[in-house]
Design a protein around this motif. Structure first.
Motif, PDB file in Angstrom:
ATOM      1  N   ARG A   1      -9.051  30.713 -46.429  1.00  0.00           N
ATOM      2  CA  ARG A   1      -9.438  30.656 -47.750  1.00  0.00           C
ATOM      3  C   ARG A   1      -8.351  30.024 -48.489  1.00  0.00           C
ATOM      4  NH1 ARG A   1      -9.677  34.756 -52.453  1.00  0.00           N
ATOM      5  NH2 ARG A   1     -10.823  33.675 -53.855  1.00  0.00           N
ATOM      6  N   SER A   2      -7.130  30.201 -48.206  1.00  0.00           N
ATOM      7  CA  SER A   2      -5.857  29.437 -48.821  1.00  0.00           C
ATOM      8  C   SER A   2      -6.230  28.159 -48.491  1.00  0.00           C
ATOM      9  CB  SER A   2      -4.447  29.875 -48.497  1.00  0.00           C
ATOM     10  OG  SER A   2      -4.561  31.398 -48.582  1.00  0.00           O
TER      11      SER A   2
ATOM     12  N   LEU B   1      -7.770  27.075 -52.043  1.00  0.00           N
ATOM     13  CA  LEU B   1      -6.495  26.709 -52.904  1.00  0.00           C
ATOM     14  C   LEU B   1      -5.722  25.377 -52.570  1.00  0.00           C
ATOM     15  CD1 LEU B   1      -4.934  30.193 -52.681  1.00  0.00           C
ATOM     16  CD2 LEU B   1      -6.456  29.398 -54.368  1.00  0.00           C
TER      17      LEU B   1
ATOM     18  N   LEU C   1      -2.390  17.164 -44.568  1.00  0.00           N
ATOM     19  CA  LEU C   1      -2.842  17.489 -46.133  1.00  0.00           C
ATOM     20  C   LEU C   1      -2.934  16.223 -46.932  1.00  0.00           C
ATOM     21  CD1 LEU C   1       0.371  19.833 -46.710  1.00  0.00           C
ATOM     22  CD2 LEU C   1      -2.050  20.382 -46.459  1.00  0.00           C
ATOM     23  N   PRO C   2      -3.920  16.479 -47.972  1.00  0.00           N
ATOM     24  CA  PRO C   2      -4.198  15.212 -48.766  1.00  0.00           C
ATOM     25  C   PRO C   2      -2.730  14.923 -49.679  1.00  0.00           C
ATOM     26  CG  PRO C   2      -4.915  17.025 -49.848  1.00  0.00           C
ATOM     27  CD  PRO C   2      -4.537  17.569 -48.412  1.00  0.00           C
TER      28      PRO C   2
ATOM     29  N   LEU D   1       1.306  25.568 -46.280  1.00  0.00           N
ATOM     30  CA  LEU D   1       0.897  26.358 -47.747  1.00  0.00           C
ATOM     31  C   LEU D   1       2.090  25.968 -48.711  1.00  0.00           C
ATOM     32  CD1 LEU D   1      -0.260  29.953 -46.561  1.00  0.00           C
ATOM     33  CD2 LEU D   1      -1.630  28.001 -47.250  1.00  0.00           C
ATOM     34  N   GLY D   2       3.369  26.135 -48.291  1.00  0.00           N
ATOM     35  CA  GLY D   2       4.394  25.658 -49.148  1.00  0.00           C
ATOM     36  C   GLY D   2       4.422  24.265 -49.889  1.00  0.00           C
ATOM     37  N   THR D   3       4.084  23.313 -48.735  1.00  0.00           N
ATOM     38  CA  THR D   3       3.761  22.016 -49.158  1.00  0.00           C
ATOM     39  C   THR D   3       2.518  21.599 -50.517  1.00  0.00           C
ATOM     40  OG1 THR D   3       4.944  21.191 -47.495  1.00  0.00           O
ATOM     41  CG2 THR D   3       3.618  19.617 -48.883  1.00  0.00           C
TER      42      THR D   3
ATOM     43  N   LEU E   1       0.712  24.095 -51.682  1.00  0.00           N
ATOM     44  CA  LEU E   1       0.334  24.905 -53.096  1.00  0.00           C
ATOM     45  C   LEU E   1       1.641  24.701 -53.879  1.00  0.00           C
ATOM     46  CD1 LEU E   1      -1.319  28.075 -51.294  1.00  0.00           C
ATOM     47  CD2 LEU E   1      -2.271  25.961 -52.161  1.00  0.00           C
ATOM     48  N   TYR E   2       2.722  24.565 -53.387  1.00  0.00           N
ATOM     49  CA  TYR E   2       3.959  24.427 -54.477  1.00  0.00           C
ATOM     50  C   TYR E   2       3.820  23.110 -54.926  1.00  0.00           C
ATOM     51  CZ  TYR E   2       5.861  28.927 -54.468  1.00  0.00           C
ATOM     52  OH  TYR E   2       6.133  29.983 -54.771  1.00  0.00           O
ATOM     53  N   GLU E   3       3.095  22.099 -54.532  1.00  0.00           N
ATOM     54  CA  GLU E   3       3.238  20.682 -55.350  1.00  0.00           C
ATOM     55  C   GLU E   3       2.705  20.785 -56.649  1.00  0.00           C
ATOM     56  OE1 GLU E   3       1.394  17.975 -52.743  1.00  0.00           O
ATOM     57  OE2 GLU E   3       3.370  17.592 -51.164  1.00  0.00           O
ATOM     58  N   PRO E   4       1.463  21.482 -57.049  1.00  0.00           N
ATOM     59  CA  PRO E   4       0.866  21.766 -58.342  1.00  0.00           C
ATOM     60  C   PRO E   4       2.009  22.348 -59.172  1.00  0.00           C
ATOM     61  CG  PRO E   4      -0.607  22.256 -56.790  1.00  0.00           C
ATOM     62  CD  PRO E   4       0.754  22.207 -55.966  1.00  0.00           C
TER      63      PRO E   4
ATOM     64  N   ALA F   1      -1.482  27.265 -60.891  1.00  0.00           N
ATOM     65  CA  ALA F   1      -0.670  26.972 -59.604  1.00  0.00           C
ATOM     66  C   ALA F   1      -0.082  28.279 -59.338  1.00  0.00           C
ATOM     67  CB  ALA F   1       0.396  25.846 -59.847  1.00  0.00           C
TER      68      ALA F   1
ATOM     69  N   VAL G   1      -0.462  30.360 -55.542  1.00  0.00           N
ATOM     70  CA  VAL G   1       0.545  30.656 -54.634  1.00  0.00           C
ATOM     71  C   VAL G   1       0.748  32.064 -54.348  1.00  0.00           C
ATOM     72  CG1 VAL G   1       2.016  28.564 -54.652  1.00  0.00           C
ATOM     73  CG2 VAL G   1       2.627  30.578 -56.311  1.00  0.00           C
TER      74      VAL G   1
ATOM     75  N   ALA H   1      -1.944  33.377 -52.037  1.00  0.00           N
ATOM     76  CA  ALA H   1      -1.747  32.735 -50.758  1.00  0.00           C
ATOM     77  C   ALA H   1      -0.619  33.490 -50.055  1.00  0.00           C
ATOM     78  CB  ALA H   1      -1.381  31.271 -50.543  1.00  0.00           C
TER      79      ALA H   1
ATOM     80  N   ILE I   1       2.506  33.701 -51.046  1.00  0.00           N
ATOM     81  CA  ILE I   1       3.801  33.194 -51.272  1.00  0.00           C
ATOM     82  C   ILE I   1       4.306  33.058 -52.676  1.00  0.00           C
ATOM     83  CG2 ILE I   1       4.244  32.030 -48.848  1.00  0.00           C
ATOM     84  CD1 ILE I   1       2.879  29.600 -50.204  1.00  0.00           C
TER      85      ILE I   1
ATOM     86  N   VAL J   1       6.200  13.760 -55.695  1.00  0.00           N
ATOM     87  CA  VAL J   1       5.507  14.355 -54.634  1.00  0.00           C
ATOM     88  C   VAL J   1       6.178  14.058 -53.127  1.00  0.00           C
ATOM     89  CG1 VAL J   1       3.336  15.176 -53.845  1.00  0.00           C
ATOM     90  CG2 VAL J   1       3.843  15.699 -55.873  1.00  0.00           C
TER      91      VAL J   1
ATOM     92  N   ARG K   1       9.790  14.587 -52.386  1.00  0.00           N
ATOM     93  CA  ARG K   1       9.957  15.716 -51.985  1.00  0.00           C
ATOM     94  C   ARG K   1       9.433  16.146 -50.418  1.00  0.00           C
ATOM     95  NH1 ARG K   1       6.463  20.544 -52.618  1.00  0.00           N
ATOM     96  NH2 ARG K   1       7.732  22.556 -52.254  1.00  0.00           N
ATOM     97  N   ARG K   2       8.409  15.518 -50.063  1.00  0.00           N
ATOM     98  CA  ARG K   2       7.993  15.684 -48.708  1.00  0.00           C
ATOM     99  C   ARG K   2       9.052  14.783 -48.053  1.00  0.00           C
ATOM    100  NH1 ARG K   2       1.311  15.004 -47.955  1.00  0.00           N
ATOM    101  NH2 ARG K   2       1.043  16.560 -49.765  1.00  0.00           N
TER     102      ARG K   2
END
Lengths: 226, 226
Positions: A51-52, A56, A89-90, A199-201, A203-206, B127, B131, B134, B136, B209, B212-213
């Motif tokens: 689901r995440s 998300l 990831l997109p 998930l960190g990449t 979901l934390y970008e937003p 956002a 997180v 999820a 985190i 973004v 950061r990656r």
């Protein structure tokens, strides 16, 4: 638990759960009579992860399969596994043929590792072409300011990876230690690291983008007397 | 120049230029006979700006109109004008009714200006909910690390605004000066500031973004011995 309770506890509708079962990304529950199956907490956790990724992080089903495959069977080489996972990831940017002159110049200016096979390199090339075309090209000065801010943020992120999967810098010189024991890490630690990285990449970008806009607003409010 | 040359020099197809003319966001050229019009460098610059907003920043036509309206007729209150302009940028998040507890706690923890009418506040709330869901959630420690990195980056961005539209801190105390002369700034300087803020926000977010990656990759490469 029955599928109806799994739906209730996960927040995922029964029809969607059945879709995930058909796609093979959620394991079938233990048989309980001819038409029912029994689900446990492992199913619930798996469903929450799906689901995440689906809701998300907004990943398409093919990319969810890629990520779950890497979590289920991480390669012994954690660096390669993480690279494959982040590539799912997109944004989905095409390489464009191998030459990424703007990204290369920027990454080499910062003294970071340049890898033309990494999608973030293509992403940076496209982003730099866009600012150039809009008449606001990235200057070395701005690049230095951004690099100096983002590298410590990234250090913080990597240091927080679970289970010590990515070891912290332990050298006295202040330079990162090259750790050759990657192949010996447990598969469970590697799975956890992939999950955290994806998930960190995603979901934390937003969070980062919203905080950057709020920082601009904070500065403008103070300077313009709002 | 004729419309065909305007198309060639801007990279925007004639049919698209005609669409912008019909939508009233590109002024008509000087009449030159019954069926032709003559365009100049002002048209070319305007078209390049529209192209940046439409193609690079991917704004819908309604939002392009909003941004151009603010650039053409900036309000005397630059702070409000900038807020309206940035609100025209994606993501288009609904306010959700006024309560933004996670965003409020985070912004107040950082000591930044909290404004519940600002879309970036709603964006941060969404956002942070993601997180959290999820598994985190944002910790105060991570928030401190991000805030400490992003605020100086934002200072750099604001300091680079054109024409001194947003004055730099000139106080001896190190605290930002509350500048009450906003209403007296020239409209041209305010227009330039809006243009810079919109393009800088929309087009530099993908740069941030991607960098950061790449910072994550650089750290992982060093630590994992790739």
């Amino acid at each position: 638990m029955r599928i109806s309770e799994l739906a209730r506890r996960s927040g995922v509708p029964v029809a969607t759960i059945k879709f995930y079962l058909r796609e093979g990304i959620l394991p079938t529950g233990a048989a309980r009579g001819a038409t029912q199956a029994d689900y446990d907490d492992d199913h619930l956790n798996r469903l929450r992860l799906i689901r995440s990724l689906a809701e998300l992080a907004a990943l398409p089903i093919a990319q969810i399969k890629t990520v779950l495959g890497l979590i289920d069977h991480p390669d012994a080489d954690l660096f390669t596994t993480l690279g494959k996972a982040i590539s799912a990831l997109p944004p989905y940017v095409e390489s464009g043929g191998g030459e990424h002159p703007r990204a290369r110049a920027a990454i080499e200016h910062l003294g970071w590792t340049y890898d033309e096979t990494f999608p973030a390199t293509w992403q940076l090339e496209r982003a730099l072409a866009a600012v150039e075309e809009a008449g606001i090209p990235l200057t070395d000065e701005r690049l230095d300011a951004y690099g100096a801010a983002l590298h410590p943020m990234a250090e913080y992120d990597v240091a927080g990876a679970p289970g010590g999967a990515i070891d912290a810098d332990a050298s006295a010189t202040g330079h990162p230690v090259i750790d050759r024991s990657a192949a010996e890490r447990s598969a469970a630690a590697r799975s956890a690291a992939v999950r955290y990285a994806v998930l960190g990449t995603a979901l934390y970008e937003p969070v980062v983008v919203a905080l950057r806009r709020l920082a601009h607003q904070d500065i403008a409010a103070r300077r313009l007397g709002a």
